[in-house]
Design a protein around this motif. Structure first.
Motif, PDB file in Angstrom:
ATOM      1  N   GLU A 130       0.857  -1.184   0.000  1.00  0.00           N
ATOM      2  CA  GLU A 130       0.000   0.000   0.000  1.00  0.00           C
ATOM      3  C   GLU A 130       0.895   1.236   0.000  1.00  0.00           C
ATOM      4  O   GLU A 130       2.122   1.131   0.134  1.00  0.00           O
ATOM      5  CB  GLU A 130      -0.915  -0.028   1.222  1.00  0.00           C
ATOM      6  CG  GLU A 130      -1.838  -1.247   1.249  1.00  0.00           C
ATOM      7  CD  GLU A 130      -2.709  -1.301   2.492  1.00  0.00           C
ATOM      8  OE1 GLU A 130      -2.531  -0.440   3.382  1.00  0.00           O
ATOM      9  OE2 GLU A 130      -3.555  -2.209   2.583  1.00  0.00           O
ATOM     10  N   ASP A 131       0.299   2.412  -0.131  1.00  0.00           N
ATOM     11  CA  ASP A 131       1.085   3.640  -0.233  1.00  0.00           C
ATOM     12  C   ASP A 131       2.007   3.844   0.963  1.00  0.00           C
ATOM     13  O   ASP A 131       3.158   4.252   0.824  1.00  0.00           O
ATOM     14  CB  ASP A 131       0.151   4.855  -0.373  1.00  0.00           C
ATOM     15  CG  ASP A 131      -0.547   4.882  -1.730  1.00  0.00           C
ATOM     16  OD1 ASP A 131      -0.056   4.197  -2.658  1.00  0.00           O
ATOM     17  OD2 ASP A 131      -1.576   5.568  -1.849  1.00  0.00           O
ATOM     18  N   ILE A 132       1.511   3.537   2.144  1.00  0.00           N
ATOM     19  CA  ILE A 132       2.302   3.759   3.358  1.00  0.00           C
ATOM     20  C   ILE A 132       3.563   2.897   3.389  1.00  0.00           C
ATOM     21  O   ILE A 132       4.570   3.260   3.999  1.00  0.00           O
ATOM     22  CB  ILE A 132       1.442   3.489   4.617  1.00  0.00           C
ATOM     23  CG1 ILE A 132       2.168   3.967   5.872  1.00  0.00           C
ATOM     24  CG2 ILE A 132       1.078   2.007   4.710  1.00  0.00           C
ATOM     25  CD1 ILE A 132       1.336   3.851   7.130  1.00  0.00           C
ATOM     26  N   CYS A 133       3.505   1.768   2.678  1.00  0.00           N
ATOM     27  CA  CYS A 133       4.651   0.842   2.679  1.00  0.00           C
ATOM     28  C   CYS A 133       5.889   1.458   2.031  1.00  0.00           C
ATOM     29  O   CYS A 133       7.018   1.084   2.355  1.00  0.00           O
ATOM     30  CB  CYS A 133       4.291  -0.444   1.957  1.00  0.00           C
ATOM     31  SG  CYS A 133       2.878  -1.322   2.669  1.00  0.00           S
ATOM     32  N   ASN A 134       5.689   2.407   1.110  1.00  0.00           N
ATOM     33  CA  ASN A 134       6.808   3.042   0.416  1.00  0.00           C
ATOM     34  C   ASN A 134       7.453   4.166   1.210  1.00  0.00           C
ATOM     35  O   ASN A 134       8.595   4.529   0.938  1.00  0.00           O
ATOM     36  CB  ASN A 134       6.334   3.604  -0.935  1.00  0.00           C
ATOM     37  CG  ASN A 134       6.023   2.512  -1.930  1.00  0.00           C
ATOM     38  OD1 ASN A 134       6.921   1.893  -2.496  1.00  0.00           O
ATOM     39  ND2 ASN A 134       4.729   2.258  -2.136  1.00  0.00           N
ATOM     40  N   SER A 135       6.741   4.704   2.179  1.00  0.00           N
ATOM     41  CA  SER A 135       7.237   5.912   2.844  1.00  0.00           C
ATOM     42  C   SER A 135       7.526   5.747   4.339  1.00  0.00           C
ATOM     43  O   SER A 135       8.241   6.559   4.919  1.00  0.00           O
ATOM     44  CB  SER A 135       6.224   7.045   2.671  1.00  0.00           C
ATOM     45  OG  SER A 135       4.955   6.665   3.191  1.00  0.00           O
ATOM     46  N   LYS A 136       7.000   4.714   4.960  1.00  0.00           N
ATOM     47  CA  LYS A 136       7.160   4.571   6.412  1.00  0.00           C
ATOM     48  C   LYS A 136       7.612   3.164   6.779  1.00  0.00           C
ATOM     49  O   LYS A 136       7.004   2.178   6.363  1.00  0.00           O
ATOM     50  CB  LYS A 136       5.847   4.885   7.123  1.00  0.00           C
ATOM     51  CG  LYS A 136       5.947   4.906   8.644  1.00  0.00           C
ATOM     52  CD  LYS A 136       4.621   5.304   9.275  1.00  0.00           C
ATOM     53  CE  LYS A 136       4.719   5.337  10.797  1.00  0.00           C
ATOM     54  NZ  LYS A 136       3.426   5.699  11.429  1.00  0.00           N
ATOM     55  N   MET A 137       8.684   3.098   7.558  1.00  0.00           N
ATOM     56  CA  MET A 137       9.182   1.805   8.013  1.00  0.00           C
ATOM     57  C   MET A 137       8.212   1.208   9.030  1.00  0.00           C
ATOM     58  O   MET A 137       7.864   1.864  10.013  1.00  0.00           O
ATOM     59  CB  MET A 137      10.554   1.966   8.664  1.00  0.00           C
ATOM     60  CG  MET A 137      11.197   0.670   9.096  1.00  0.00           C
ATOM     61  SD  MET A 137      11.817  -0.306   7.716  1.00  0.00           S
ATOM     62  CE  MET A 137      13.209   0.738   7.209  1.00  0.00           C
ATOM     63  N   PRO A 138       7.735  -0.017   8.818  1.00  0.00           N
ATOM     64  CA  PRO A 138       6.808  -0.620   9.792  1.00  0.00           C
ATOM     65  C   PRO A 138       7.509  -0.938  11.102  1.00  0.00           C
ATOM     66  O   PRO A 138       8.659  -1.378  11.117  1.00  0.00           O
ATOM     67  CB  PRO A 138       6.340  -1.897   9.085  1.00  0.00           C
ATOM     68  CG  PRO A 138       7.441  -2.221   8.125  1.00  0.00           C
ATOM     69  CD  PRO A 138       8.005  -0.915   7.683  1.00  0.00           C
TER      70      PRO A 138
END
Length: 334
Positions: free
Chosen positions: A302-310
């Motif tokens: 998802e979009d968040i996967c590209n910008s935020k480290m889980p």
């Protein structure tokens, strides 16, 4: 530190620098082999660290065993930070921490007899013992790895043994000082399939008999599921999922773990549904991503996967995962 925990690793990091380009245009490039890895191993348990080649599992083991220095982080053994010890202080701990390497052909000196090879650690750490006692210990160690009678092997050289026998001698050398902790790096990957089960069963028997705590490095999930109490899955230098073995096998929560489990359970299903499980590609340790390290190969991104480290999220019962979309993976794969 909890008395039940023998080894605790905190935010361990290792960055290498490699040269790239031509001779006239030489450039330096960082290789992020291990990146902020944290885990713990309780006394008497076996933790498996699994992942494909280049994920950082062997580098992690070598740092824990002090065969390689870390860039940063802590390695606590019996509450003592190994990263702060001098070389002399580290050498004194070798009798408590031993390693079994991947290739028995490379780890045994071809110019030494089995007697000399097994006598070496005793001479290094217990040289005060009488010679007869040292010989007794060597015989006992050889018989403990199921090579009997011991006298038939003591004067042989490594080239006079089979691959499985050589690895048994490597195991005997690791346990002859009765250590507390063993790190086994792919201990069966160089052996014929026919002898692998015997080596794994030997390790389990020694673990039970001696009360050993172990860290098993492997790329084979089936081996880890047979051997380990808990499994930590590594990808691109990070632990992305960790938990009890049954939880990891039966309820994997990271898409990479799901792909690994599907290969073990049904290779035909994995091949037919590969694009739903994992995209083509390899581990690239030279790239430090802002988001999830698995994002380029993940079919559920998802979009968040590209910008935020889980961040690592607890799922209960000692099971934790680092994935933004683990909660809806089940719905997407059904």
């Amino acid at each position: 530190m909890d008395n039940s925990i023998l080894l605790k690793v905190r935010d361990l990091k290792k960055t290498f620098v490699k040269k790239t380009g031509s001779i006239l245009n030489r450039k330096l490039q960082n290789v992020y082999a291990v990146h902020n890895v944290s885990f713990e191993i309780k006394k008497g348990e076996i933790l498996g660290i699994i992942g494909e080649s280049g994920c950082g599992k062997t580098t992690t083991a070598r740092m824990v065993m002090r065969l390689m220095k870390e860039t940063s982080g802590e390695i606590l053994f019996e509450g003592r930070d190994l990263c702060k010890l001098t070389d002399s202080e580290t050498n004194k701990l070798r009798n408590k921490m031993q390693m079994i390497f991947q290739d028995p052909y490379d780890t045994l000196n071809p110019g030494m007899t089995i007697m000399d090879i097994l006598m070496e650690p005793i001479n290094a750490h217990e040289k005060h013992l009488p010679y007869d006692e040292k010989v007794r210990r060597v015989k006992e160690a050889i018989e403990s790895i199921e090579l009997r009678p011991a006298e038939d092997y003591m004067e042989r050289f490594p080239h006079q043994l089979s691959g499985g026998q050589r690895q048994r001698i490597a195991i005997a050398r690791a346990v002859i000082l009765e250590p507390l902790f063993i790190s086994a790096d792919e201990p069966t990957s160089m052996l014929d399939v026919s002898v692998r089960a015997g080596i794994l069963n030997l390790l389990l028997e020694l673990k039970k008999k001696m009360g050993l705590t172990m860290m098993l490095i492997t790329h084979d999930l089936s081996t880890a599921s047979y051997m380990c109490d808990r499994i930590a899955v590594m990808y691109q230098g990070k632990i992305i999922e960790v938990g009890p073995t049954k939880k990891i096998i039966q309820s994997p929560s990271h898409p990479y773990t799901k792909a690994l489990v599907s290969v073990v359970k049904d290779l035909n299903y994995f091949i037919q549904n590969r694009e739903k499980l994992i995209l083509d590609g390899e581990v690239d340790a030279t790239e430090e991503t802002a988001g999830c390290p698995f994002v380029k190969r993940c079919p559920y991104q998802e979009d968040i996967c590209n910008s935020k480290m889980p961040k690592q999220e607890s799922l209960g019962a000692g099971h934790a995962v680092s994935c933004h979309c683990h909660s809806n993976l089940l719905e997407k794969t059904s």
